[in-house]
Design an enzyme around this catalytic site. Structure first.
Site, PDB file in Angstrom:
ATOM      1  N   ARG A  20     -16.720  52.402  40.421  1.00  0.00           N
ATOM      2  CA  ARG A  20     -17.418  52.764  39.183  1.00  0.00           C
ATOM      3  C   ARG A  20     -16.754  53.931  38.457  1.00  0.00           C
ATOM      4  O   ARG A  20     -17.081  54.214  37.307  1.00  0.00           O
ATOM      5  CB  ARG A  20     -18.869  53.141  39.496  1.00  0.00           C
ATOM      6  N   LYS A  53      -4.905  41.222  38.540  1.00  0.00           N
ATOM      7  CA  LYS A  53      -5.637  42.051  37.577  1.00  0.00           C
ATOM      8  C   LYS A  53      -4.676  42.920  36.768  1.00  0.00           C
ATOM      9  O   LYS A  53      -4.856  43.122  35.582  1.00  0.00           O
ATOM     10  CB  LYS A  53      -6.664  42.920  38.313  1.00  0.00           C
ATOM     11  N   HIS A 110      -2.061  21.363   9.547  1.00  0.00           N
ATOM     12  CA  HIS A 110      -0.596  21.404   9.537  1.00  0.00           C
ATOM     13  C   HIS A 110      -0.008  20.854  10.837  1.00  0.00           C
ATOM     14  O   HIS A 110       1.137  21.157  11.173  1.00  0.00           O
ATOM     15  CB  HIS A 110      -0.115  22.831   9.267  1.00  0.00           C
ATOM     16  N   GLU A 155      -7.702  30.575  31.702  1.00  0.00           N
ATOM     17  CA  GLU A 155      -7.325  31.340  32.895  1.00  0.00           C
ATOM     18  C   GLU A 155      -8.283  31.145  34.069  1.00  0.00           C
ATOM     19  O   GLU A 155      -7.870  31.293  35.214  1.00  0.00           O
ATOM     20  CB  GLU A 155      -7.095  32.829  32.584  1.00  0.00           C
ATOM     21  N   CYS A 205     -20.598  56.608  36.613  1.00  0.00           N
ATOM     22  CA  CYS A 205     -20.287  57.441  37.769  1.00  0.00           C
ATOM     23  C   CYS A 205     -21.075  56.909  38.956  1.00  0.00           C
ATOM     24  O   CYS A 205     -21.856  55.989  38.817  1.00  0.00           O
ATOM     25  CB  CYS A 205     -20.673  58.879  37.501  1.00  0.00           C
ATOM     26  N   GLU A 228      -8.811  34.539  22.122  1.00  0.00           N
ATOM     27  CA  GLU A 228      -9.382  35.151  23.320  1.00  0.00           C
ATOM     28  C   GLU A 228     -10.302  34.157  24.051  1.00  0.00           C
ATOM     29  O   GLU A 228     -10.278  34.067  25.276  1.00  0.00           O
ATOM     30  CB  GLU A 228     -10.137  36.430  22.915  1.00  0.00           C
ATOM     31  N   ASN A 231     -25.555  61.330  36.753  1.00  0.00           N
ATOM     32  CA  ASN A 231     -24.960  60.131  36.185  1.00  0.00           C
ATOM     33  C   ASN A 231     -25.701  59.871  34.886  1.00  0.00           C
ATOM     34  O   ASN A 231     -26.922  59.916  34.872  1.00  0.00           O
ATOM     35  CB  ASN A 231     -25.172  58.977  37.179  1.00  0.00           C
ATOM     36  N   GLY A 232     -24.978  59.617  33.802  1.00  0.00           N
ATOM     37  CA  GLY A 232     -25.637  59.351  32.519  1.00  0.00           C
ATOM     38  C   GLY A 232     -25.167  60.332  31.464  1.00  0.00           C
ATOM     39  O   GLY A 232     -24.099  60.935  31.593  1.00  0.00           O
ATOM     40  N   TRP A 245     -16.406  59.191  36.291  1.00  0.00           N
ATOM     41  CA  TRP A 245     -15.643  58.499  35.244  1.00  0.00           C
ATOM     42  C   TRP A 245     -15.920  59.305  33.982  1.00  0.00           C
ATOM     43  O   TRP A 245     -17.028  59.279  33.449  1.00  0.00           O
ATOM     44  CB  TRP A 245     -16.153  57.061  35.116  1.00  0.00           C
ATOM     45  N   LYS A 299      -9.690  32.942  27.841  1.00  0.00           N
ATOM     46  CA  LYS A 299     -10.724  33.047  28.888  1.00  0.00           C
ATOM     47  C   LYS A 299     -10.896  31.708  29.585  1.00  0.00           C
ATOM     48  O   LYS A 299     -10.913  31.615  30.797  1.00  0.00           O
ATOM     49  CB  LYS A 299     -12.083  33.450  28.304  1.00  0.00           C
TER      50      LYS A 299
HETATM   51  O1  M6R Z   1      -4.097  45.877  31.595  1.00  0.00           O
HETATM   52  P1  M6R Z   1      -3.657  45.201  30.332  1.00  0.00           P
HETATM   53  O2  M6R Z   1      -4.693  45.225  29.271  1.00  0.00           O
HETATM   54  O3  M6R Z   1      -2.363  45.758  29.829  1.00  0.00           O
HETATM   55  O4  M6R Z   1      -3.421  43.685  30.742  1.00  0.00           O
HETATM   56  C1  M6R Z   1      -2.901  42.766  29.846  1.00  0.00           C
HETATM   57  C2  M6R Z   1      -3.115  41.348  30.317  1.00  0.00           C
HETATM   58  O5  M6R Z   1      -2.465  41.116  31.536  1.00  0.00           O
HETATM   59  C3  M6R Z   1      -4.607  41.022  30.491  1.00  0.00           C
HETATM   60  O6  M6R Z   1      -5.314  41.290  29.330  1.00  0.00           O
HETATM   61  C4  M6R Z   1      -4.800  39.533  30.853  1.00  0.00           C
HETATM   62  O7  M6R Z   1      -4.436  38.749  29.770  1.00  0.00           O
HETATM   63  C5  M6R Z   1      -6.249  39.266  31.268  1.00  0.00           C
HETATM   64  N1  M6R Z   1      -6.283  38.661  32.563  1.00  0.00           N
HETATM   65  C6  M6R Z   1      -6.958  38.342  30.350  1.00  0.00           C
HETATM   66  O8  M6R Z   1      -8.260  38.085  30.760  1.00  0.00           O
END
Ligand code: M6R
Length: 604
Positions: A27, A599, A503, A487, A2, A480, A99-100, A75, A484
């Protein structure tokens, strides 16, 4: 997660508080509120959702003389996002923002209720204001009552409290949650839970230490230490850039979010774990009645969290579990059975493909659940039930803390399913619960390891590609890690189950092929070891991540020894995140806002 602000002085306080909350909105933004005391009159406003709703509610309000004000953006952790649960919380004649987490709030609440106090909210925070008012009846002044109140609180907090009978005072305390007190050139006093709201307003700041508390009056600041002795900490000068203040000293939001994981995971677990069981207030056990299969559906990083969870659902809950990529699933004309619980996973709750699959499942009459980080998002509103991951706002496009909290929550859901279906014995469940508690610690960034990754990263800036490899849950983690890296660094990277390398992909092995090998001690170590040896024999450049020494690797990142493979999972997760980030920094790319990405992907 928060945000808190406070102000005491002669300037118009509404705008100071609202401006401050705007800086903290990232936040938490499920509700917000402000209380202002001017000439013995308290005025308070609360609004659900974004801050603009609070702004609109306060449009007609203004202060014209000396006033005292506190504000909060929330939050939710305890209690749903509603106006009643929004801060500031009111007693008879005092308001508090916090907050907390007050860990012993249930015990305190019961004690106060037994004494005749009525609670309006479901929050832990409300106990503070009632306890303060109870103490006020037996003490000489508000400060003494506040001290007595703090003696009873367990947990983490940053608190501001104002009381009508002392209309020139703000009481404050800090323990485990951030709190700053600041002054401007006119001597007016400000509070905030981070630098950003203060920039451009105040000039000198004191970063309070844990255990410090006190009160401020016009032009006076009194701070006490844990022994009750008054202290006089030195003022520092405020940073000048707002963006860097929001990053709290980290270079990038991604870095801050990697470091935050350990803390937000505590929030994910909070109130949902006893020694004997998983407790989800948000879900009724009837959701699992008649269910013999679980289908998980998501995109990107959330898909990797789902894939990780699929191993845990089958292994721990002994229930069939399949995983779908949302963009594929929505067009494959899937056969859906009403015995299937359909679970979507999404950080944002707005991803178009995932949202569409949720609609399809609902139309087909399936029970639905969403694992999400954003309350009131489209998926949360649509699904039959929602479990919030409580990661706080994630700003870096490359998802980090959202993934950590998703995996943890889904693991808890697997155990919840196991306990509901009685497919796990109590001893095994107890052990898993004990291990779950260690996840925040396993996810804590080790500074020495970060430094080592930073140095190592200069060796991985070229080549014709990366293979992240692992087995079992370390295969989704490999996916994953590769996502990372690609991207943000724009280097080609793939995640592979290590048993699959022979394979086909092993044909690529040469010194310019970089293999990042996830080699946990407690899951198929020997199998994994022979896969890596095969790659080493073909001269691939290998970076092994393991707690066990391994001499066939070119580089070796030694992890801590853990008692369970899931704890190894979380430590290795941090390592692959940091490695991607450090490589990207060396290549000079934008860590937080990589090209071509957004995002939240709300289009198909
Ligand atoms: O908001 P979401 O979790 O549904 O988003 C899914 C993907 O677009 C998201 O995880 C994307 O792969 C990230 N940029 C990965 O770091």
């Amino acid at each position: 997660m928060c945000g808190i602000v406070g102000y005491i002085g002669n300037k118009e306080s509404k705008n100071i508080l609202l401006d401050g909350l705007k800086e903290l909105e990232y936040r938490g933004y499920d509700s917000a509120g402000i209380a202002i005391l001017e000439n013995d009159n308290f005025t308070s406003f609360k609004a659900l959702g974004k801050l603009k709703n609070l702004d609109a509610k306060m449009a007609e309000f203004t202060t014209s003389s000396f006033s005292v004000g506190i504000g909060h953006t929330r939050w939710a952790t305890h209690g749903k996002p509603t106006e009643l649960n929004a801060h500031p919380h009111l007693g008879e004649s005092s308001y508090v923002v916090h907050n907390g987490i007050i860990e012993n709030y249930q015990e305190l609440k019961k004690e106060l209720q037994d004494g005749g106090v009525t609670f309006l909210s479901q929050t832990d925070t409300e106990v503070i204001v009632h306890l303060f008012e109870k103490n006020l009846a037996h003490t000489a002044n508000a400060f003494e009552a506040f001290e007595r109140t703090l003696e009873r609180l367990e947990g983490a907090y940053a608190i501001l409290l104002v009381h009508k009978d002392e209309n020139d005072t703000i009481l404050f305390a800090k323990n485990g949650s951030p709190m700053i007190v600041a002054t401007d050139n006119d001597g007016d006093i400000y509070f905030a839970s981070s630098d950003a709201p203060l920039i451009g307003k105040a000039s000198n700041v004191i970063y309070l230490d844990d255990g410090q508390y006190g009160y401020v009056k016009a032009q006076e600041i009194h701070i006490y230490d844990t022994q009750g002795a008054e202290v006089h900490p030195a003022f520092s000068t405020l940073p000048t850039s707002k963006l860097s203040a929001q990053k709290e000293g980290y270079r990038f939001f991604m870095e801050k979010e990697i470091y935050e994981q350990s803390d937000v995971l505590l929030d994910t677990l909070l109130g949902r774990l006893s020694d004997e069981e998983i407790m989800f207030d948000e879900v009724d056990t009837s959701l699992l009645h008649g269910i013999d299969e679980i289908k998980l559906c998501a995109c990107g990083t959330s898909y990797h969290a789902a894939l990780t969870a699929s191993y845990l659902f089958e292994r721990e809950a002994k229930i069939r579990c399949s995983v779908e990529i949302a963009s594929e699933f929505r067009y494959k004309k899937p056969l859906l059975s009403t015995n299937t619980l359909f679970i979507v996973i999404s950080q944002s709750g707005e991803t178009a493909d995932t949202l569409e699959t949720l609609k399809m499942a609902k139309e087909a009459g399936l029970k639905t659940l969403v694992v999400c980080n954003v309350d009131n998002s489209s998926m949360v509103r649509l699904a039959d039930a929602a479990l919030l991951t409580r990661a706080g706002i994630e700003k870096g496009v490359a998802s980090t803390k959202a993934f950590a909290t998703q995996v943890t929550l889904l693991w808890m859901l697997a155990l919840y399913t196991a306990q509901t279906r009685r497919s796990i014995d109590q001893q095994a469940l107890r052990k898993q619960l004990r291990i779950l508690r260690k996840v925040p610690l396993a996810s804590k960034v080790d500074g020495a390891m970060h430094e080592r990754i930073h140095r190592l990263s200069k060796r991985y800036l070229h080549g014709h590609g990366f293979f992240f490899i692992g087995r079992d849950v370390f295969f989704p983690l490999a996916l994953e890690g590769a996502l990372k890296l690609k991207e943000i660094s724009y280097l080609h990277a793939e995640g592979y189950p290590s048993g699959e390398m022979k394979h086909g992909p092993i044909a690529l092995a040469d010194p310019e092929l970089f293999t990042i090998a996830l080699m946990p001690e407690h899951l198929l170590y020997d199998k994994m070891k022979s896969n890596v040896e095969e790659l080493s024999a073909r001269d691939s450049t290998i970076c092994a991540i393991s707690p066990l020494e391994f001499d066939k690797a070119d580089d070796f990142l030694k992890t801590r020894q853990h008692e369970h493979y899931m704890l190894e999972f979380f430590e290795m997760m941090v390592i692959v995140q940091l490695l991607s980030m450090e490589i990207t920094v060396r290549l000079g790319h934008d860590v937080d806002m990589p090209r071509n990405l957004a995002k939240s992907v709300t289009v198909e």
